[in-house]
Design a protein around this motif. Structure first.
Motif, PDB file in Angstrom:
ATOM      1  N   MET A 180       1.218  -1.448  -0.286  1.00 38.48           N
ATOM      2  CA  MET A 180      -0.258   0.104  -0.058  1.00 38.48           C
ATOM      3  C   MET A 180       1.313   1.155   0.164  1.00 38.48           C
ATOM      4  O   MET A 180       0.724   2.416  -0.339  1.00 38.48           O
ATOM      5  N   VAL A 271       0.077  -2.942  -4.713  1.00 34.43           N
ATOM      6  CA  VAL A 271      -0.985  -3.053  -3.093  1.00 34.43           C
ATOM      7  C   VAL A 271      -1.252  -4.887  -3.911  1.00 34.43           C
ATOM      8  O   VAL A 271      -1.745  -5.610  -2.786  1.00 34.43           O
ATOM      9  N   ALA A 343      -5.314   2.989   0.860  1.00 34.94           N
ATOM     10  CA  ALA A 343      -5.091   1.775   0.008  1.00 34.94           C
ATOM     11  C   ALA A 343      -5.000   2.207  -1.801  1.00 34.94           C
ATOM     12  O   ALA A 343      -3.651   2.057  -1.808  1.00 34.94           O
TER      13      ALA A 343
END
Length: 460
Positions: A180, A271, A343
């Motif tokens: 992230m 991510v 995120a």
């Protein structure tokens, strides 16, 4: 006794319990101990950094347009450093102040993060990987040794198990949170976070770990070449060492190339790359304890080694199927920001999961289950063989050396094959090495009776 010790070594029963058990009653009681908390901080810093940088390497490969041969050197360069340092470091820790060694390892990692933040070429990445190998080895070997030295004899399994649980939890955090951070902020901010965590761990180690933990051994008491010769006279140890070398040849290529493949071939965000890696670790964490207990009850541990390795080869062989996933499925858009607001970068509301993501996630998850089958049995066999000569540490050192040799050769060899042929041939070659190593183990492994111990003069 062996089962108790095994629950903490190499993380296979420490990390084998469900994630909820990270905060179990026993673990919480240990985390109230300032010295143990400081030691756990070093494990957290080490494991999170290692996982995060694996994802960063995929971004560097994409940024510099590297060939697969060069990407293989990302794994080989760190392994060479670890291979060179593993034996002299173990002896040095035995005969010097381990606390100082641990602090030096943490400070080396800080320099590594600074170095990664300044890289401008592939050569820079390779150089920093060498330094990372030294730092990671110092932290892993010294940290485990110190925990074993300062823990009470009747609580050693719990101390080692909880210590490795922290490292496993941190490794998962490195995959998810590190991915992230790299997605949202990029390299510099991510390395700044890793630096802050490591400096905090350094302060804790300096303040709360006792000076000279465990004392200093006489140099003549440290493991020597004679111990290794005795161990290698055992057919079971020879079989395990050869198997470990071949397995690491294939497995380390997977660890290095899966995140690079996900990024360079499919353009996955960091991510998502972290999500793939975390999935494999999660399956290992959730199944390893169950399988480890079953191994204790059933016996015949070499069968678990064989079956786990073959399942790992299956997962490895599935990886190239990611290139064909878009023929049978369409991309899926999700909005993780609804659950985790940080995120995605600002202004981005969704992220696209290409079909290859699901193939890689499943394949890596199968590899995680395979590890949960193999690891407890493999470690138990090494420990049991070492106990014949009161040389468990020497047996585990052989295990580590065999792994490092395969780690040096595997990634670069598979990378060269990838450049010369295709991604499918490269991953199938890695799977083939694992199968060949397994078949060799089947042919070489024989159970021998424990050797007779010659009585000393004091026993007469």
């Amino acid at each position: 006794m062996v089962t108790s010790i095994l629950s903490g070594i190499d993380g296979f029963k420490g990390i084998s319990i469900e994630i909820s058990c990270v905060v179990s009653r026993g673990s919480l009681s240990l985390l109230r101990n300032r010295e143990f908390l400081a030691l756990s901080g070093t494990a957290f810093a080490r494991a999170q950094a290692y996982s995060t940088i694996l994802i960063a390497l995929a971004l560097y490969a994409d940024q510099f347009g590297t060939t697969s041969s060069v990407e293989g050197l990302f794994g080989t360069s760190i392994a060479i450093a670890q291979l060179v340092i593993v034996l002299p470091l173990g002896r040095y820790i035995d005969t010097h102040n381990a606390k100082r060694v641990l602090v030096v390892g943490l400070l080396i990692n800080v320099l590594v993060f600074i170095g990664y933040g300044q890289v401008g070429s592939v050569a820079d990445v390779l150089l920093i990987r060498v330094f990372q190998g030294f730092g990671a080895s110092i932290l892993w070997i010294t940290g485990s040794a110190v925990v074993g030295s300062v823990s009470p004899d009747d609580e050693r399994g719990q101390w080692l198990g909880t210590y490795n649980q922290v490292g496993a939890f941190s490794s998962l955090a490195g995959d998810v949170i590190g991915g992230m951070l790299l997605t949202v902020y990029g390299f510099q901010e991510t390395y700044a976070v890793l630096t802050a965590i490591t400096l905090l761990a350094t302060v804790g180690a300096f303040l709360f770990i006792r000076d000279n933990p465990g004392g200093k051994k006489d140099p003549e008491q440290a493991t020597g070449l004679e111990t290794f010769r005795k161990l290698l006279d055992r057919s079971a140890i020879r079989a395990l060492v050869v198997f470990r070398l071949g397995l690491s040849f294939g497995k380390m290529a997977i660890i290095i190339f899966v995140p690079i493949y996900a990024r360079t071939a499919f353009g996955m965000a960091p991510v998502l790359v972290g999500g793939i890696l975390a999935g494999g670790k999660l399956t290992k964490a959730l199944t390893q304890g169950i399988v480890g207990g079953y191994t204790d009850r059933v016996g015949h541990k070499h069968y678990f080694v064989i079956s786990g390795a073959l399942i790992y080869a299956l997962g490895t062989a599935m990886i190239p199927l990611a290139g064909y996933a878009d023929l049978i499925a369409d991309p899926v858009s999700i909005a993780p920001a609804a659950l985790v607001p940080f995120a995605l970068p600002e202004g981005t509301s969704s992220i696209t999961l290409v079909p290859a993501f699901f193939v890689l996630f499943v394949a890596y998850g199968i590899c995680g289950i395979a590890d949960s089958i193999r690891l407890p049995a493999s470690m138990a066999l090494f420990v049991e063989e070492g106990e014949h000569f009161d040389a468990v540490a020497g047996s585990l050192s052989l295990r580590s050396i065999a792994w490092k040799i395969g780690q040096v050769l595997g990634p670069v060899t598979v990378g060269v094959i990838w450049d010369a042929t295709s991604v499918s041939v490269a991953f199938l070659t890695a799977a083939g090495f694992i199968v060949v190593a397994t078949l060799t183990f089947v042919a070489m492994y024989h159970v021998e009776p424990a050797p007779e111990v010659q009585p000393s003069v004091a026993d007469d």
